[in-house]
Design an enzyme around this catalytic site. Structure first.
Site, mmCIF file in Angstrom:
data_model
loop_
_atom_site.group_PDB
_atom_site.id
_atom_site.type_symbol
_atom_site.label_atom_id
_atom_site.label_comp_id
_atom_site.label_asym_id
_atom_site.label_seq_id
_atom_site.Cartn_x
_atom_site.Cartn_y
_atom_site.Cartn_z
ATOM 1 N N HIS A 1 0.820 -1.216 0.000
ATOM 2 C CA HIS A 1 0.000 0.000 0.000
ATOM 3 C C HIS A 1 0.855 1.268 0.000
ATOM 4 O O HIS A 1 0.355 2.340 -0.294
ATOM 5 C CB HIS A 1 -0.900 -0.022 1.236
ATOM 6 C CG HIS A 1 -2.327 0.371 0.997
ATOM 7 N ND1 HIS A 1 -2.954 0.365 -0.227
ATOM 8 C CD2 HIS A 1 -3.278 0.778 1.869
ATOM 9 C CE1 HIS A 1 -4.208 0.756 -0.097
ATOM 10 N NE2 HIS A 1 -4.428 1.013 1.159
ATOM 11 N N ASN B 1 -9.513 3.359 -1.672
ATOM 12 C CA ASN B 1 -10.042 4.326 -0.706
ATOM 13 C C ASN B 1 -9.235 5.620 -0.634
ATOM 14 O O ASN B 1 -9.788 6.682 -0.359
ATOM 15 C CB ASN B 1 -10.167 3.686 0.671
ATOM 16 C CG ASN B 1 -11.279 2.666 0.708
ATOM 17 O OD1 ASN B 1 -12.291 2.809 0.035
ATOM 18 N ND2 ASN B 1 -11.084 1.608 1.479
#
Length: 176
Positions: free
Chosen positions: A17, A111
């Site tokens: 990430h 997100n």
């Protein structure tokens, strides 16, 4: 303004990430730029291109899913329009090592991008760094918060350099 998406802290530094922040570190190194705390819950490094254009390298000090607030705050502070923002981020929809540029569009369930688009609009550039899909029935959240595999770690330095090169390609195209 170049934004490297990721999560704060050493526990997340090498996670899939955080590949956006890893690419941003390479860019800062290329310019000899140093990150400094900004009042917007972000670290900001300033640099100049060889053509004299100013660059802002931005890392949120908040979590990935809340990237929009810091990005919008830094953009507002420095009067950067949304179409002059480049976000570097992990991309589940591409196999590991695939790197692509994109302008505008949806967040595809990411997100961090969802929050940036909600706060600033979707009209910004993206450098999408493929991390692949989780194996089997592993939850996506668990997968993206893991470090790259041993094999992937061997390829990662070159791929991160290529992601940084993609940013420069966008910058060159925008300056014409």
């Amino acid at each position: 303004m170049i934004v490297g998406l990721g999560n704060p802290g050493s526990d997340y530094k090498s996670n899939r990430h955080n590949v956006g922040q890893q690419a941003l570190e390479v860019m800062a190194s290329r310019f000899g730029a140093v990150f400094k705390t900004h009042k917007s819950v972000a670290l900001v490094a300033q640099a100049k291109t060889t053509s004299g254009d100013s660059l802002l390298l931005v890392k949120s000090t908040g979590f990935m899913n809340l990237s929009g607030g810091p990005v919008a705050a830094v953009a507002k502070f420095y009067s950067v329009p949304t179409d002059r923002i480049i976000a570097i981020h992990d991309e589940l929809d591409f196999e590991f090592g695939v790197i692509r540029k994109k302008f505008d569009g949806g967040h595809a369930g990411h997100n961090g991008l969802r929050d940036i688009s909600a706060k600033s609009g979707s009209g910004y550039h993206r450098v999408r760094f493929g991390i692949g899909r989780p194996p089997g029935s592993m939850p996506v959240a668990s997968f993206v918060l893991q470090d790259f595999s041993t094999t992937q770690k061997k390829e990662l330095p070159v791929l991160i350099e290529l992601a940084a090169d993609c940013v420069f390609e966008i910058l060159q195209a925008d300056s014409k």
